[in-house]
Design a protein around this motif. Structure first.
Motif, PDB file in Angstrom:
ATOM      1  N   MET A   1       0.845  -1.186   0.000  1.00 12.73           N
ATOM      2  CA  MET A   1       0.000   0.000   0.000  1.00 12.73           C
ATOM      3  C   MET A   1       0.887   1.246   0.000  1.00 12.73           C
ATOM      4  N   ASP A   2       0.709   2.154  -1.000  1.00  8.83           N
ATOM      5  CA  ASP A   2       1.522   3.351  -1.041  1.00  8.83           C
ATOM      6  C   ASP A   2       0.956   4.401  -0.094  1.00  8.83           C
ATOM      7  N   ASN A   3       1.694   5.490   0.085  1.00  2.00           N
ATOM      8  CA  ASN A   3       1.291   6.522   1.037  1.00  2.00           C
ATOM      9  C   ASN A   3      -0.038   7.158   0.665  1.00  2.00           C
ATOM     10  N   LYS A   4      -0.265   7.329  -0.643  1.00  2.00           N
ATOM     11  CA  LYS A   4      -1.506   7.953  -1.090  1.00  2.00           C
ATOM     12  C   LYS A   4      -2.709   7.107  -0.718  1.00  2.00           C
ATOM     13  N   GLN A   5      -2.605   5.788  -0.936  1.00  2.00           N
ATOM     14  CA  GLN A   5      -3.727   4.912  -0.603  1.00  2.00           C
ATOM     15  C   GLN A   5      -3.920   4.810   0.901  1.00  2.00           C
ATOM     16  N   ALA A   6      -2.807   4.898   1.655  1.00  2.00           N
ATOM     17  CA  ALA A   6      -2.912   4.821   3.109  1.00  2.00           C
ATOM     18  C   ALA A   6      -3.711   5.976   3.687  1.00  2.00           C
ATOM     19  N   GLU A   7      -3.796   7.068   2.946  1.00  2.00           N
ATOM     20  CA  GLU A   7      -4.541   8.241   3.405  1.00  2.00           C
ATOM     21  C   GLU A   7      -6.029   8.164   3.075  1.00  2.00           C
ATOM     22  N   LEU A   8      -6.417   7.166   2.292  1.00  2.00           N
ATOM     23  CA  LEU A   8      -7.827   7.040   1.917  1.00  2.00           C
ATOM     24  C   LEU A   8      -8.670   6.600   3.115  1.00  2.00           C
ATOM     25  N   PRO A   9      -9.957   6.951   3.119  1.00  2.00           N
ATOM     26  CA  PRO A   9     -10.834   6.494   4.208  1.00  2.00           C
ATOM     27  C   PRO A   9     -10.990   4.981   4.188  1.00  2.00           C
ATOM     28  N   LEU A  10     -11.281   4.418   5.350  1.00  2.00           N
ATOM     29  CA  LEU A  10     -11.498   2.975   5.488  1.00  2.00           C
ATOM     30  C   LEU A  10     -12.989   2.689   5.499  1.00  2.00           C
ATOM     31  N   VAL A  11     -13.432   1.823   4.602  1.00  2.00           N
ATOM     32  CA  VAL A  11     -14.846   1.453   4.506  1.00  2.00           C
ATOM     33  C   VAL A  11     -14.983  -0.049   4.723  1.00  2.00           C
ATOM     34  N   SER A  12     -15.850  -0.445   5.637  1.00  2.00           N
ATOM     35  CA  SER A  12     -16.125  -1.858   5.894  1.00  2.00           C
ATOM     36  C   SER A  12     -17.255  -2.322   4.985  1.00  2.00           C
ATOM     37  N   VAL A  13     -17.000  -3.371   4.210  1.00  2.00           N
ATOM     38  CA  VAL A  13     -18.000  -3.938   3.307  1.00  2.00           C
ATOM     39  C   VAL A  13     -18.367  -5.327   3.811  1.00  2.00           C
ATOM     40  N   ARG A  14     -19.661  -5.560   3.994  1.00  2.00           N
ATOM     41  CA  ARG A  14     -20.144  -6.858   4.445  1.00  2.00           C
ATOM     42  C   ARG A  14     -21.187  -7.388   3.463  1.00  2.00           C
ATOM     43  N   SER A  15     -21.029  -8.630   3.067  1.00  2.00           N
ATOM     44  CA  SER A  15     -21.938  -9.245   2.103  1.00  2.00           C
ATOM     45  C   SER A  15     -22.877 -10.223   2.803  1.00  2.00           C
ATOM     46  N   LEU A  16     -24.158 -10.127   2.463  1.00  2.00           N
ATOM     47  CA  LEU A  16     -25.155 -11.057   2.975  1.00  2.00           C
ATOM     48  C   LEU A  16     -25.640 -12.030   1.902  1.00  2.00           C
ATOM     49  N   GLY A  17     -25.137 -11.867   0.681  1.00  2.00           N
ATOM     50  CA  GLY A  17     -25.593 -12.710  -0.422  1.00  2.00           C
ATOM     51  C   GLY A  17     -26.441 -11.916  -1.390  1.00  2.00           C
ATOM     52  N   GLY A  18     -27.482 -12.538  -1.925  1.00  2.00           N
ATOM     53  CA  GLY A  18     -28.361 -11.854  -2.856  1.00  2.00           C
ATOM     54  C   GLY A  18     -27.856 -11.912  -4.282  1.00  2.00           C
ATOM     55  N   THR A  19     -28.616 -11.329  -5.195  1.00  2.00           N
ATOM     56  CA  THR A  19     -28.303 -11.370  -6.624  1.00  2.00           C
ATOM     57  C   THR A  19     -26.922 -10.810  -6.929  1.00  2.00           C
ATOM     58  N   VAL A  20     -26.513  -9.772  -6.204  1.00  2.00           N
ATOM     59  CA  VAL A  20     -25.203  -9.173  -6.446  1.00  2.00           C
ATOM     60  C   VAL A  20     -24.075 -10.180  -6.263  1.00  2.00           C
ATOM     61  N   ALA A  21     -24.312 -11.226  -5.483  1.00  2.00           N
ATOM     62  CA  ALA A  21     -23.298 -12.244  -5.215  1.00  2.00           C
ATOM     63  C   ALA A  21     -23.636 -13.577  -5.867  1.00  2.00           C
ATOM     64  N   MET A  22     -24.524 -13.565  -6.869  1.00  2.00           N
ATOM     65  CA  MET A  22     -24.969 -14.801  -7.503  1.00  2.00           C
ATOM     66  C   MET A  22     -24.463 -14.924  -8.937  1.00  2.00           C
ATOM     67  N   THR A  23     -24.268 -16.168  -9.359  1.00  2.00           N
ATOM     68  CA  THR A  23     -23.981 -16.491 -10.746  1.00  2.00           C
ATOM     69  C   THR A  23     -24.820 -17.711 -11.133  1.00  2.00           C
ATOM     70  N   THR A  24     -24.916 -17.935 -12.430  1.00  2.00           N
ATOM     71  CA  THR A  24     -25.647 -19.099 -12.934  1.00  2.00           C
ATOM     72  C   THR A  24     -24.641 -20.165 -13.320  1.00  2.00           C
ATOM     73  N   ALA A  25     -24.517 -21.182 -12.497  1.00  2.00           N
ATOM     74  CA  ALA A  25     -23.510 -22.226 -12.720  1.00  2.00           C
ATOM     75  C   ALA A  25     -23.809 -23.022 -13.987  1.00  2.00           C
ATOM     76  N   GLU A  26     -25.077 -23.348 -14.197  1.00  2.00           N
ATOM     77  CA  GLU A  26     -25.477 -24.119 -15.373  1.00  2.00           C
ATOM     78  C   GLU A  26     -26.691 -23.460 -16.006  1.00  2.00           C
ATOM     79  N   PRO A  27     -26.703 -23.341 -17.333  1.00  2.00           N
ATOM     80  CA  PRO A  27     -27.872 -22.761 -18.003  1.00  2.00           C
ATOM     81  C   PRO A  27     -29.151 -23.493 -17.638  1.00  2.00           C
ATOM     82  N   GLY A  28     -30.156 -22.726 -17.317  1.00  2.00           N
ATOM     83  CA  GLY A  28     -31.453 -23.309 -16.988  1.00  2.00           C
ATOM     84  C   GLY A  28     -31.623 -23.710 -15.548  1.00  2.00           C
ATOM     85  N   ARG A  29     -30.545 -23.671 -14.745  1.00  2.00           N
ATOM     86  CA  ARG A  29     -30.637 -24.095 -13.350  1.00  2.00           C
ATOM     87  C   ARG A  29     -30.959 -22.936 -12.406  1.00  2.00           C
ATOM     88  N   GLY A  30     -30.843 -21.720 -12.894  1.00  2.00           N
ATOM     89  CA  GLY A  30     -31.119 -20.570 -12.039  1.00  2.00           C
ATOM     90  C   GLY A  30     -29.881 -20.128 -11.279  1.00  2.00           C
TER      91      GLY A  30
END
Length: 340
Positions: free
Chosen positions: A1-30
């Protein structure tokens, strides 16, 4: 991490799932959950210039399967992250219950740091997936000092909505989220957060323990409907929310069992219309809002049934005072104000 990035704010990201975290493994399976919070973050290189990210997956479920305890535990975890130095937090989840979970988080969020909820309408492997853009806009908002003190916000499709007013208004459109009657409170445009209005926040609830969550029924009035569900709810739930017709009206045969229920448990009167405040002094016929409110029902103001249920659940869960539910609605319905 360079000095510029070290000065950026810290944001906590937490995932609960949902469409944003979904993919279709096999066509037609959902689609099904398969993408972690770290994977989501790493797929968006532009985030590196906005904030340092602390990412973790909390759950991997569709939002229809989320529960009160999970959200309350998450709020406590994110509060600890902010105490430890995070300047904002982002929750990614499914959109089906987002308007309810965001309002729940807003009601218990007792921090000045922004808490932002986002998700996606298209899976991560779809052509034109909207998840990356939504997460980028959400982190941009959470990292911006202008978002501080605004409680929980929903960021979707570059629009910023207050948790109190946001509503999922379409089953599939990427522009599915709206705030009827008020519109969004801001936008993310050209990498900048632009706010156009805000709401005065009220005192948050203490986070109730997972074993102390009240059970609240939500009933919607329908043409010529009977009272079987109402009578069952009065005997088995800690509270009831009624979505009445029009300005808050019920059939004449609902009056007696409804007023009887209000003597047993807190009963909140809302409207099924989806917009506008419950009336208080316009009609006086049997089954009108005047008769019901005069008989002890609590007005929901402009909260729809979904959000009135969240508020009533917290009010009952955090106090044994019989009047606490009424006070909670009086404070949080009457205090809303639009300011430039």
């Amino acid at each position: 991490m360079d000095n510029k990035q070290a000065e950026l704010p810290l944001v906590s990201v937490r995932s609960l799932g949902g469409t944003v975290a979904m993919t279709t493994a096999e066509p037609g399976r959902g689609a099904s959950p398969s993408v972690s919070a770290s994977d989501l973050v790493e797929s968006i290189p532009a985030l590196q210039g906005i904030a340092r990210i602390d990412a973790a997956s909390v759950a991997a479920v569709p939002s229809a399967s989320l529960e009160f305890g999970q959200l309350l535990d998450l709020a406590a975890e994110l509060e600890r992250a902010c105490v430890a130095g995070a300047t904002g937090a982002v929750v990614t989840q499914g959109t089906d219950t987002m308007e309810e979970t965001a309002f729940l988080l807003d009601l218990v969020w007792d921090r000045p740091e922004p808490l932002v909820v986002t998700g996606a309408m298209r899976t991560a492997d779809s052509v034109g997936a909207d998840g990356p853009a939504n997460l980028l806009a959400a982190v941009t908002t959470a990292a911006d000092p202008l978002a501080a003190g605004r409680g929980c916000l929903v960021v979707m499709n570059d629009e910023i909505h207050a948790a109190r007013t946001v509503h999922k208004a379409h089953t599939a459109s990427v522009a599915a989220f709206a705030s009827p009657g008020t519109g969004p409170v801001g936008r993310v445009q050209e990498g900048r957060v632009l706010f156009q209005s805000t709401f005065r926040r009220t005192e948050p609830f203490e986070i109730p323990s997972g074993n102390g969550i009240a059970r609240v029924a939500l009933l919607r009035l329908a043409f010529a409907g009977d009272t079987v569900l109402l009578e069952a709810a009065a005997g088995s739930y800690d509270g009831i929310v009624i979505e009445g017709m029009g300005g808050g009206h019920v059939p004449t045969w609902w009056v007696e069992p409804l007023l009887a229920a209000a003597q047993q448990v807190p009963v909140v009167l809302g409207s099924r219309t989806g917009a506008g405040h419950v009336l208080s002094r316009t009609y006086g016929y049997p089954g009108s809002e005047q008769q019901l409110l005069g008989g002890g029902l609590i007005p929901a103001g402009d909260l729809d049934g979904l959000k009135a249920r969240i508020l009533l659940t917290l009010a009952i869960s955090t106090s044994n005072d019989r009047d606490s539910a009424r006070k909670a609605f009086e404070q949080r319905v009457a205090s809303r104000t639009n300011t430039p």
